[in-house]
Design a protein around this motif. Structure first.
Motif, PDB file in Angstrom:
ATOM      1  N   LYS A  82       0.840  -1.202   0.000  1.00  0.00           N
ATOM      2  CA  LYS A  82       0.000   0.000   0.000  1.00  0.00           C
ATOM      3  C   LYS A  82       0.871   1.247   0.000  1.00  0.00           C
ATOM      4  O   LYS A  82       1.822   1.343   0.779  1.00  0.00           O
ATOM      5  CB  LYS A  82      -0.914   0.058   1.232  1.00  0.00           C
ATOM      6  CG  LYS A  82      -1.789   1.329   1.206  1.00  0.00           C
ATOM      7  CD  LYS A  82      -2.496   1.670   2.491  1.00  0.00           C
ATOM      8  CE  LYS A  82      -3.095   3.079   2.367  1.00  0.00           C
ATOM      9  NZ  LYS A  82      -3.548   3.643   3.646  1.00  0.00           N
ATOM     10  N   GLY A 115      -2.052   7.651   1.081  1.00  0.00           N
ATOM     11  CA  GLY A 115      -2.522   8.886   0.449  1.00  0.00           C
ATOM     12  C   GLY A 115      -1.642  10.072   0.792  1.00  0.00           C
ATOM     13  O   GLY A 115      -1.514  11.014   0.004  1.00  0.00           O
ATOM     14  N   GLY A 154      -4.040   4.858  -0.898  1.00  0.00           N
ATOM     15  CA  GLY A 154      -4.974   5.533  -0.004  1.00  0.00           C
ATOM     16  C   GLY A 154      -5.635   6.725  -0.673  1.00  0.00           C
ATOM     17  O   GLY A 154      -5.530   6.919  -1.891  1.00  0.00           O
ATOM     18  N   GLY A 155      -6.328   7.511   0.141  1.00  0.00           N
ATOM     19  CA  GLY A 155      -7.144   8.594  -0.387  1.00  0.00           C
ATOM     20  C   GLY A 155      -6.507   9.962  -0.321  1.00  0.00           C
ATOM     21  O   GLY A 155      -6.719  10.796  -1.207  1.00  0.00           O
ATOM     22  N   GLY A 156      -5.722  10.201   0.731  1.00  0.00           N
ATOM     23  CA  GLY A 156      -5.107  11.513   0.896  1.00  0.00           C
ATOM     24  C   GLY A 156      -6.113  12.627   0.693  1.00  0.00           C
ATOM     25  O   GLY A 156      -7.244  12.550   1.173  1.00  0.00           O
ATOM     26  N   GLY A 193      -9.790  11.490  -0.994  1.00  0.00           N
ATOM     27  CA  GLY A 193     -10.884  10.851  -0.257  1.00  0.00           C
ATOM     28  C   GLY A 193     -11.290  11.590   1.000  1.00  0.00           C
ATOM     29  O   GLY A 193     -12.474  11.795   1.276  1.00  0.00           O
ATOM     30  N   HIS A 194     -10.294  12.002   1.780  1.00  0.00           N
ATOM     31  CA  HIS A 194     -10.596  12.421   3.150  1.00  0.00           C
ATOM     32  C   HIS A 194     -11.385  13.715   3.249  1.00  0.00           C
ATOM     33  O   HIS A 194     -12.220  13.855   4.127  1.00  0.00           O
ATOM     34  CB  HIS A 194      -9.314  12.493   3.985  1.00  0.00           C
ATOM     35  CG  HIS A 194      -8.751  11.142   4.271  1.00  0.00           C
ATOM     36  ND1 HIS A 194      -9.384  10.238   5.103  1.00  0.00           N
ATOM     37  CD2 HIS A 194      -7.654  10.497   3.804  1.00  0.00           C
ATOM     38  CE1 HIS A 194      -8.683   9.114   5.156  1.00  0.00           C
ATOM     39  NE2 HIS A 194      -7.624   9.246   4.362  1.00  0.00           N
ATOM     40  N   GLY A 241      -7.632   1.849   2.739  1.00  0.00           N
ATOM     41  CA  GLY A 241      -6.640   1.046   2.037  1.00  0.00           C
ATOM     42  C   GLY A 241      -5.990   0.026   2.956  1.00  0.00           C
ATOM     43  O   GLY A 241      -5.650  -1.083   2.526  1.00  0.00           O
TER      44      GLY A 241
HETATM   45  C1  IPE Z   1      -9.240   6.485   2.419  1.00  0.00           C
HETATM   46  O1  IPE Z   1      -8.294   5.481   2.274  1.00  0.00           O
HETATM   47  C2  IPE Z   1     -10.343   6.369   1.403  1.00  0.00           C
HETATM   48  C3  IPE Z   1     -11.349   7.462   1.500  1.00  0.00           C
HETATM   49  C4  IPE Z   1     -11.308   8.434   2.371  1.00  0.00           C
HETATM   50  C5  IPE Z   1     -12.441   7.390   0.542  1.00  0.00           C
HETATM   51  P1  IPE Z   1      -7.078   5.426   3.320  1.00  0.00           P
HETATM   52  O2  IPE Z   1      -7.578   5.661   4.696  1.00  0.00           O
HETATM   53  O3  IPE Z   1      -6.349   4.157   3.065  1.00  0.00           O
HETATM   54  O4  IPE Z   1      -6.205   6.678   2.849  1.00  0.00           O
HETATM   55  P2  IPE Z   1      -4.853   7.305   3.435  1.00  0.00           P
HETATM   56  O5  IPE Z   1      -3.733   6.431   2.981  1.00  0.00           O
HETATM   57  O6  IPE Z   1      -4.991   7.333   4.936  1.00  0.00           O
HETATM   58  O7  IPE Z   1      -4.811   8.671   2.825  1.00  0.00           O
END
Ligand code: IPE
Length: 259
Positions: free
Chosen positions: A6, A9, A58-60, A63-64, A162
């Motif tokens: 992985k 983000g 991840g989302g960084g 997503g967040h 992730g």
């Molecule tokens: C987050 O994935 C996915 C969403 C918020 C949709 P992660 O939680 O694995 O992301 P990082 O690595 O902490 O940014």
């Protein structure tokens, strides 16, 4: 040899700026993966070849910030279809950028959207269909999954991290090694130094904020707990050590329950 890796983000995106990719970091990741699969690294039994490697990101800042705006977490869900779609779309945008960079570097990467392959039960347990990933590996592709939203019994949809995908994939595929490339060079002790090896949670509980620290923040305590429960040995390391991990090394912190 199956390796689940992985890339966080926080490595791939600029967390403070919504939906901004860190192009330089993404380029470094793509080159490191391409180099490892092309056999640039000295041959090592623990180094993955094409067909051995599954990637998750991840989302960084993709997503967040959507998740925060809608107040959705891994446990508190949402029934607003357009909001769920917006979170998913932000993540598939980031995934397309990651897959494109990997392909540009010569990696046979394919996008895999977990939203259509996963469900979360009312008790929070995740079920992930891994047959598509297994067939992609058999066909010498590199599947690239991402943090996402997931339909959740009794909650509508919640966030699928992730890290959860890494655990589900490692178990289902019987992974030999797991890597988490994160924004820090490993698990840090009270002095900020990288801990070489973690064999039990108690050994690092002090540095990680106590034994009742949980995963809800997505912090290091939750990662360590989860990785200790895996059969496969895991390493947590920073971007500078990605090449070393892919070459079969054990950079950063090695995590495996004492046995
Ligand atoms: C987050 O994935 C996915 C969403 C918020 C949709 P992660 O939680 O694995 O992301 P990082 O690595 O902490 O940014």
């Amino acid at each position: 040899m199956t390796v689940v890796l992985k890339v966080g983000g926080s490595v791939l995106t600029r967390k403070s700026e919504p939906e901004t990719v860190d192009e330089a970091a993404l380029g470094t990741v793509a080159e490191a993966v391409a180099g490892a699969l092309a056999g640039d690294s000295p041959a090592a039994p623990a180094a993955p070849a094409v067909g051995d490697l599954v990637l998750v990101h991840g989302g960084g800042s993709f997503g967040h910030h959507h998740a925060d705006r809608h107040g959705v977490t891994r446990t508190a869900g949402l029934h607003d279809a357009s909001a769920i779609t917006a979170i998913h779309a932000a993540m598939t945008d980031l995934n397309a950028t990651v897959v494109d960079a990997l392909q540009g570097a010569g990696v046979p990467a394919l996008p895999v959207a977990p939203f259509a392959a996963a469900t979360r039960g009312a008790d929070g347990t995740l079920a992930l269909a891994t047959a598509p990933v297994e067939t992609m590996l058999e066909e010498d592709f590199v599947p690239v999954l991402h943090g996402d939203v997931v339909a959740h019994a009794g909650e509508g949809a919640t966030i699928l991290s992730g890290d959860e995908l890494v655990v589900a994939l490692a178990r289902a595929l019987g992974a030999d090694r797991v890597g988490l490339c994160s924004g820090v060079p490993g698990v840090l002790d009270e002095d900020g130094d990288v801990v070489d090896q973690v064999g039990s949670f108690d050994a690092v509980a002090g540095a990680l904020g106590g034994s009742d620290a949980t995963d809800v923040t997505g912090g290091m305590a939750g990662k360590v707990r989860t990785l200790l429960d895996l059969e496969a040995p895991a390493n947590v390391f920073g971007l500078e050590a990605l090449g070393a991990f892919l070459a079969g090394g054990n950079p950063g912190t090695s995590i495996r329950r004492d046995r």
